[in-house]
Enzyme design. Sequence first.
Site, PDB file in Angstrom:
ATOM      1  N   THR A 383       6.648   4.045  22.809  1.00 54.87           N
ATOM      2  CA  THR A 383       7.377   2.667  23.525  1.00 54.87           C
ATOM      3  C   THR A 383       7.594   2.871  24.763  1.00 54.87           C
ATOM      4  O   THR A 383       7.442   4.153  25.245  1.00 54.87           O
ATOM      5  CB  THR A 383       8.602   2.223  22.672  1.00 54.87           C
ATOM      6  OG1 THR A 383       8.206   2.035  20.959  1.00 54.87           O
ATOM      7  CG2 THR A 383       9.119   1.177  23.124  1.00 54.87           C
ATOM      8  N   ASP A 425       6.698  -1.965  11.155  1.00 52.94           N
ATOM      9  CA  ASP A 425       8.145  -2.173  11.434  1.00 52.94           C
ATOM     10  C   ASP A 425       8.827  -2.971  10.166  1.00 52.94           C
ATOM     11  O   ASP A 425      10.106  -3.274  10.472  1.00 52.94           O
ATOM     12  CB  ASP A 425       8.597  -2.754  12.961  1.00 52.94           C
ATOM     13  CG  ASP A 425       8.634  -1.440  13.698  1.00 52.94           C
ATOM     14  OD1 ASP A 425       8.627  -0.301  13.408  1.00 52.94           O
ATOM     15  OD2 ASP A 425       8.813  -1.761  14.935  1.00 52.94           O
ATOM     16  N   GLY A 476      11.423   4.642  18.836  1.00 54.46           N
ATOM     17  CA  GLY A 476      11.635   4.071  17.517  1.00 54.46           C
ATOM     18  C   GLY A 476      13.172   4.164  17.202  1.00 54.46           C
ATOM     19  O   GLY A 476      14.082   3.855  18.027  1.00 54.46           O
TER      20      GLY A 476
HETATM   21  N1  GLY Z   1       8.361  -0.473  17.034  1.00 54.64           N
HETATM   22  C1  GLY Z   1       9.568   0.158  17.403  1.00 54.64           C
HETATM   23  C2  GLY Z   1      10.617  -0.617  17.511  1.00 54.64           C
HETATM   24  O1  GLY Z   1      10.452  -1.787  17.652  1.00 54.64           O
HETATM   25  O2  GLY Z   1      11.801  -0.373  17.208  1.00 54.64           O
END
Ligand code: GLY
Length: 571
Positions: A383, A425, A476
């Site tokens: 991310t 997710d 994450g």
């Molecule tokens: N895809 C990681 C998050 O949204 O936490």
Amino acid sequence: MFQKLNELNLKKLFLILSITILIFSCKQITYFDIPPITKEASGQNGMVVTAHPLASTIGNDILKQGGNAIDAAIAVHFALAVCYPIAGNIGGGGFMMIHSADGKTECLDYRETAPLKSTTDMYLNEDKTVKKNASTLGALSCGVPGSVDGMWQAHQKYGKLEWEKLLAPAIKLAEYGILLTSREVNALTNAQEELLEINGKSNPYYIENWKSSNTLTQSDLALTLKQISEKGRDGFYKGWVADSIVSTMHRHDGIISLQDLNDYRAKWRKPLIKRIGDYTIYCPPPPSSGGVALIQLLEILRQSNLDSLPYHSTAYIHLVAEAERRVYADRAEHLGDPDFYKIPIDSLIDSSYLASRMSNFNPLMATPSDSISSGVFEESDQTTHFNVIDAEGNAVSVTTTLNGAYGSKLVVRGAGFLLNNEMDDFSIKPGVPNLYGLVGSEANKIEPKKRMLSSMTPTIILKGNKCYALVGTPGGSTIITSVLQTILNLTQEGFTPQESVNSGRFHHQWRPDTIFFESGTFNEEVIDSLKKMGHGIAYYGAIGRVELIEIVDGLMYGAADPRGDDCAMGY
Ligand code: GLY
């Protein structure tokens, strides 16, 4: 005769000058070199901290051209989609926290949604076992992208410069190409096999041997960005780009339709707010779990007098880990998309409820989580987070993602961008861990048009009514605990911004029942005593890549994480 000679010389001079200019301009537009990476910066007029020095440069340039922090953030978002494809994106989503100079703080949720054709059991075989890789790789793992509508709505509401100006730098990066850093080369090399398996050799990220002298040119992506520049959100959610997404879906058995794209809308949400001492902390509400969990943690640690314990001592780490264990158990049970599931937010962040959560806390022993799950940790930089502040006091804190590194690894044919694998997710089956080892329940089950639960925690801290700090990170499930530790470092320990970012990090998420430590940064005796108290211990290379801006007496201090190519730039 002299006149003739002079004319000849003049012609020669003109020719030499023209060739020099041509060579110079060719050199300029061959590719973009990587600017020097600065970890610490200060300024009075503006500050940008991002995961990539080119994106930080572009954000700074937009501020210098008279753009506000929101303009710069939009330009950075599009630039990262080009120069940081591991996580920067137009095929993903995220959360943008905005504090405007007039004192308003808002959250823009541009999280992806489940396609209309999705079903709760779509990743399960007939015997209810989980289909291997279906929620993490390829077309079926993709949620409907939110980034372009998010940037469009942010610009409609707050933008000052023309939309086209904000796209222009990203278009140039894609057209001329960028030189890769060695970290990017490693990341691309690691992803090669899957990128190749899904897209074949005709994808912009394929090259036989990536080297740091390689240039990454993305001509299809440049065309897509031009389309978005000309037509705004419709350049992505309608027309040939949308058609390309849908035909890529058809070729790879995916389910995103033209209607999904047409229907997608980012949403403005009221941020969650927590007052602690002189500080007011603004963080994103569900569908991110980040705000609820961060507030729970801050309140539990306040009630438990964490500030009286020596930094990173056994008692300190034990208390924080036990608070995290309880908070992540709540996350798994209660959090999801508030438009689909009634979340008891007020109860979850209520002080007496949080006091009761710690009633079985034993300062000498670990409280075992119910059972040990088989959750595993993946890399921590999939991310990306960035912060921008301008001289007027507009401030933006953004976390955005494709989910895994390079998302689903699926490139939209002809449009040149990666799609997310955000469907992972969701809770694909109660109790089954996702990419980050997180488990979920009914609150986060898959339903058409629903947003999957996130951990993204872009945070804005005010002191009085002035912006004091901007913070966030990728990672994450570790996002929330990294943001927590950075806030504690800055506000409780009195660390400088750079010390707050650099300091070692640890993480507990209820399941697996383990404290994860960044290797080599904690005292081994402390870790041994935590083991004796019953804690599971594991090591992890790097946890998060935090970006931080602190503002003191009008001076802006940017701190970029040394764990990556992250770069702070101000003026
Ligand atoms: N895809 C990681 C998050 O949204 O936490």
